[in-house]
Design a protein around this motif. Structure first.
Motif, PDB file in Angstrom:
ATOM      1  N   GLY A   1       1.061  21.300   5.456  1.00 21.70           N
ATOM      2  CA  GLY A   1       2.036  22.420   5.997  1.00 21.70           C
ATOM      3  C   GLY A   1       3.157  22.708   5.169  1.00 21.70           C
ATOM      4  O   GLY A   1       4.123  22.893   5.613  1.00 21.70           O
ATOM      5  N   GLY A   2       3.112  22.358   3.817  1.00 27.91           N
ATOM      6  CA  GLY A   2       4.051  22.852   2.770  1.00 27.91           C
ATOM      7  C   GLY A   2       4.994  21.291   2.830  1.00 27.91           C
ATOM      8  O   GLY A   2       6.085  21.230   2.113  1.00 27.91           O
ATOM      9  N   MET A   3       4.715  20.323   3.523  1.00 31.88           N
ATOM     10  CA  MET A   3       5.658  18.941   3.273  1.00 31.88           C
ATOM     11  C   MET A   3       4.907  17.979   2.783  1.00 31.88           C
ATOM     12  O   MET A   3       3.553  17.851   3.131  1.00 31.88           O
ATOM     13  CB  MET A   3       5.768  18.600   4.820  1.00 31.88           C
ATOM     14  N   LEU A   4       5.380  17.152   1.927  1.00 34.68           N
ATOM     15  CA  LEU A   4       5.005  16.242   1.306  1.00 34.68           C
ATOM     16  C   LEU A   4       5.445  14.608   1.932  1.00 34.68           C
ATOM     17  O   LEU A   4       6.947  14.587   1.940  1.00 34.68           O
ATOM     18  CB  LEU A   4       5.224  16.068  -0.328  1.00 34.68           C
ATOM     19  N   ILE A   5       4.523  13.806   2.445  1.00 33.40           N
ATOM     20  CA  ILE A   5       5.111  12.692   3.128  1.00 33.40           C
ATOM     21  C   ILE A   5       4.656  11.813   2.251  1.00 33.40           C
ATOM     22  O   ILE A   5       3.195  11.494   2.080  1.00 33.40           O
ATOM     23  CB  ILE A   5       4.741  12.525   4.607  1.00 33.40           C
ATOM     24  N   LEU A   6       5.322  10.497   1.667  1.00 36.47           N
ATOM     25  CA  LEU A   6       4.859   9.179   1.055  1.00 36.47           C
ATOM     26  C   LEU A   6       5.519   8.255   1.964  1.00 36.47           C
ATOM     27  O   LEU A   6       6.451   8.386   2.342  1.00 36.47           O
ATOM     28  CB  LEU A   6       5.698   9.290  -0.237  1.00 36.47           C
ATOM     29  N   SER A   7       4.251   7.019   1.990  1.00 40.96           N
ATOM     30  CA  SER A   7       4.808   5.856   2.552  1.00 40.96           C
ATOM     31  C   SER A   7       4.592   4.847   1.642  1.00 40.96           C
ATOM     32  O   SER A   7       3.274   4.906   1.319  1.00 40.96           O
ATOM     33  CB  SER A   7       4.351   5.705   4.045  1.00 40.96           C
ATOM     34  N   LYS A   8       5.209   3.724   1.522  1.00 40.78           N
ATOM     35  CA  LYS A   8       5.004   2.603   0.579  1.00 40.78           C
ATOM     36  C   LYS A   8       5.234   1.499   1.744  1.00 40.78           C
ATOM     37  O   LYS A   8       6.557   1.390   2.092  1.00 40.78           O
ATOM     38  CB  LYS A   8       6.045   2.752  -0.449  1.00 40.78           C
ATOM     39  N   VAL A   9       4.431   0.570   1.803  1.00 41.22           N
ATOM     40  CA  VAL A   9       4.706  -0.573   2.480  1.00 41.22           C
ATOM     41  C   VAL A   9       4.711  -1.858   1.678  1.00 41.22           C
ATOM     42  O   VAL A   9       3.644  -2.247   1.084  1.00 41.22           O
ATOM     43  CB  VAL A   9       3.734  -0.650   3.582  1.00 41.22           C
ATOM     44  N   GLU A  10       5.670  -2.761   1.930  1.00 42.77           N
ATOM     45  CA  GLU A  10       5.741  -4.047   1.146  1.00 42.77           C
ATOM     46  C   GLU A  10       5.560  -4.931   2.459  1.00 42.77           C
ATOM     47  O   GLU A  10       6.263  -4.999   3.236  1.00 42.77           O
ATOM     48  CB  GLU A  10       6.811  -4.329   0.386  1.00 42.77           C
ATOM     49  N   GLU A  11       4.667  -5.955   2.386  1.00 40.59           N
ATOM     50  CA  GLU A  11       4.291  -6.909   3.406  1.00 40.59           C
ATOM     51  C   GLU A  11       4.560  -8.488   2.975  1.00 40.59           C
ATOM     52  O   GLU A  11       4.249  -8.564   1.783  1.00 40.59           O
ATOM     53  CB  GLU A  11       3.112  -6.720   4.174  1.00 40.59           C
ATOM     54  N   TYR A  12       5.287  -9.001   3.746  1.00 40.63           N
ATOM     55  CA  TYR A  12       5.446 -10.596   3.557  1.00 40.63           C
ATOM     56  C   TYR A  12       5.299 -11.307   4.626  1.00 40.63           C
ATOM     57  O   TYR A  12       5.680 -10.796   5.776  1.00 40.63           O
ATOM     58  CB  TYR A  12       6.374 -10.882   2.460  1.00 40.63           C
ATOM     59  N   PHE A  13       4.880 -12.601   4.424  1.00 40.33           N
ATOM     60  CA  PHE A  13       4.787 -13.380   5.795  1.00 40.33           C
ATOM     61  C   PHE A  13       5.756 -14.496   5.599  1.00 40.33           C
ATOM     62  O   PHE A  13       5.834 -15.399   4.499  1.00 40.33           O
ATOM     63  CB  PHE A  13       3.411 -14.058   5.997  1.00 40.33           C
ATOM     64  N   ARG A  14       6.587 -14.958   6.824  1.00 32.50           N
ATOM     65  CA  ARG A  14       7.282 -16.327   6.513  1.00 32.50           C
ATOM     66  C   ARG A  14       7.070 -16.916   7.866  1.00 32.50           C
ATOM     67  O   ARG A  14       7.578 -16.522   8.895  1.00 32.50           O
ATOM     68  CB  ARG A  14       8.867 -15.921   6.586  1.00 32.50           C
ATOM     69  N   GLY A  15       6.414 -18.050   7.676  1.00 30.99           N
ATOM     70  CA  GLY A  15       6.159 -18.902   8.729  1.00 30.99           C
ATOM     71  C   GLY A  15       5.109 -17.867   9.964  1.00 30.99           C
ATOM     72  O   GLY A  15       4.203 -17.628   9.594  1.00 30.99           O
ATOM     73  N   ASN A  16       5.637 -17.684  11.195  1.00 26.41           N
ATOM     74  CA  ASN A  16       4.829 -17.047  12.239  1.00 26.41           C
ATOM     75  C   ASN A  16       5.451 -15.540  12.098  1.00 26.41           C
ATOM     76  O   ASN A  16       5.222 -14.843  13.204  1.00 26.41           O
ATOM     77  CB  ASN A  16       4.981 -17.639  13.466  1.00 26.41           C
ATOM     78  N   LYS A  17       6.141 -15.061  11.123  1.00 26.03           N
ATOM     79  CA  LYS A  17       6.641 -13.376  11.358  1.00 26.03           C
ATOM     80  C   LYS A  17       6.080 -12.957  10.046  1.00 26.03           C
ATOM     81  O   LYS A  17       6.006 -13.400   9.016  1.00 26.03           O
ATOM     82  CB  LYS A  17       8.108 -13.768  10.845  1.00 26.03           C
ATOM     83  N   ARG A  18       5.745 -11.776  10.379  1.00 28.05           N
ATOM     84  CA  ARG A  18       5.160 -10.591   9.504  1.00 28.05           C
ATOM     85  C   ARG A  18       6.375  -9.620   9.221  1.00 28.05           C
ATOM     86  O   ARG A  18       6.855  -9.156  10.078  1.00 28.05           O
ATOM     87  CB  ARG A  18       3.983 -10.020  10.245  1.00 28.05           C
ATOM     88  N   VAL A  19       6.702  -9.321   7.910  1.00 27.85           N
ATOM     89  CA  VAL A  19       7.695  -8.595   7.820  1.00 27.85           C
ATOM     90  C   VAL A  19       7.344  -7.429   6.942  1.00 27.85           C
ATOM     91  O   VAL A  19       6.699  -7.550   5.955  1.00 27.85           O
ATOM     92  CB  VAL A  19       8.993  -9.116   7.040  1.00 27.85           C
ATOM     93  N   ARG A  20       7.612  -6.086   7.418  1.00 27.88           N
ATOM     94  CA  ARG A  20       6.973  -4.888   6.349  1.00 27.88           C
ATOM     95  C   ARG A  20       8.173  -4.167   6.234  1.00 27.88           C
ATOM     96  O   ARG A  20       8.831  -3.684   7.174  1.00 27.88           O
ATOM     97  CB  ARG A  20       5.843  -4.221   7.627  1.00 27.88           C
TER      98      ARG A  20
ATOM     99  N   GLY B   1       0.880  -1.182  -0.017  1.00 25.88           N
ATOM    100  CA  GLY B   1       0.070   0.009  -0.041  1.00 25.88           C
ATOM    101  C   GLY B   1       1.019   1.183  -0.064  1.00 25.88           C
ATOM    102  O   GLY B   1       1.927   1.108   0.582  1.00 25.88           O
ATOM    103  N   GLU B   2       0.505   2.463  -0.343  1.00 27.64           N
ATOM    104  CA  GLU B   2       0.960   3.667  -0.321  1.00 27.64           C
ATOM    105  C   GLU B   2      -0.005   4.767  -0.012  1.00 27.64           C
ATOM    106  O   GLU B   2      -1.253   4.556  -0.077  1.00 27.64           O
ATOM    107  CB  GLU B   2       1.398   4.149  -1.992  1.00 27.64           C
ATOM    108  N   THR B   3       0.724   5.669   0.767  1.00 28.59           N
ATOM    109  CA  THR B   3      -0.049   6.525   1.351  1.00 28.59           C
ATOM    110  C   THR B   3       0.715   7.917   0.962  1.00 28.59           C
ATOM    111  O   THR B   3       1.975   8.013   0.958  1.00 28.59           O
ATOM    112  CB  THR B   3      -0.236   6.421   3.022  1.00 28.59           C
ATOM    113  N   ARG B   4      -0.108   9.106   0.917  1.00 30.54           N
ATOM    114  CA  ARG B   4       0.457  10.235   0.462  1.00 30.54           C
ATOM    115  C   ARG B   4      -0.235  11.354   1.404  1.00 30.54           C
ATOM    116  O   ARG B   4      -1.422  11.499   1.294  1.00 30.54           O
ATOM    117  CB  ARG B   4       0.101  10.623  -1.133  1.00 30.54           C
ATOM    118  N   ILE B   5       0.449  12.188   1.776  1.00 35.29           N
ATOM    119  CA  ILE B   5       0.024  13.193   2.800  1.00 35.29           C
ATOM    120  C   ILE B   5       0.669  14.542   2.451  1.00 35.29           C
ATOM    121  O   ILE B   5       2.070  14.432   2.614  1.00 35.29           O
ATOM    122  CB  ILE B   5       0.007  12.628   4.221  1.00 35.29           C
ATOM    123  N   LYS B   6       0.028  15.679   2.407  1.00 31.96           N
ATOM    124  CA  LYS B   6       0.559  16.773   2.060  1.00 31.96           C
ATOM    125  C   LYS B   6      -0.096  17.937   3.186  1.00 31.96           C
ATOM    126  O   LYS B   6      -1.143  18.023   3.334  1.00 31.96           O
ATOM    127  CB  LYS B   6       0.403  17.459   0.669  1.00 31.96           C
TER     128      LYS B   6
END
Length: 168
Positions: free
Chosen positions: A89-108, A82-87
């Protein structure tokens, strides 16, 4: 420390004391009545040492609440990101999350971009099904008291639940 400062401003009428400590080595001058672990952070903590210390300082009859995502079934492999874009106070913040699962571990793998400057973060969370979490806490002397599947504290069907609150 910054969040403790905010909490103090909101708890001015409550007889509450705040401390910043490492959960694995926490030390208190006196026992306390309750502890809360919010927003699925339990699997990101050194939970074995934390549970031993918590049991030592929690008063007899005190409660421990764990709020977590409900994991009736653990996914496998890479999941849609997923991606999020927030603007603001003159600041642009982008976040991109890649998520995967290995056994009982969640990695982001998270990439943040603040006005063009890139920061990367990796969050590894151990996933606990409700049954596994209850069994673990029993080993430390905790007994399950109640389970809620939403923030209204009304019991609902676990199969539909996105969150679970376990009260020990």
């Amino acid at each position: 420390p910054a969040l403790i400062k905010v909490a103090k401003t909101k708890a001015t009428r409550l007889p509450v004391k705040f401390k910043v400590q490492n959960v694995a080595t926490m030390n208190f001058n006196q026992p306390f009545d309750a502890a809360i672990c919010m927003l699925s952070t339990f699997g990101e903590l050194p939970y074995q040492p934390m549970l031993g210390r918590l049991k030592q300082f929690l008063k007899p009859g005190g409660i421990f609440i764990i709020d977590s995502r409900s994991w009736a079934k653990i996914p496998k492999g890479k999941q849609p990101g997923g991606e999020t874009r927030i603007k603001k106070g003159g600041m642009l913040i982008l976040s991109k999350v890649e998520e995967y699962f290995r056994g009982n571990k969640r990695v982001r793998d998270i990439t943040y971009t603040f006005n063009g400057k890139i920061f990367k973060d990796k969050i590894v969370t151990e996933i606990f099904t409700q049954e596994r979490l209850v069994a673990l806490l029993r080993k430390f002397g905790f007994m399950l008291r109640k389970v809620f599947y939403d923030y209204s504290f009304q019991k609902t069907g676990q199969e539909r639940a996105r969150r679970v609150q376990l009260v020990f």
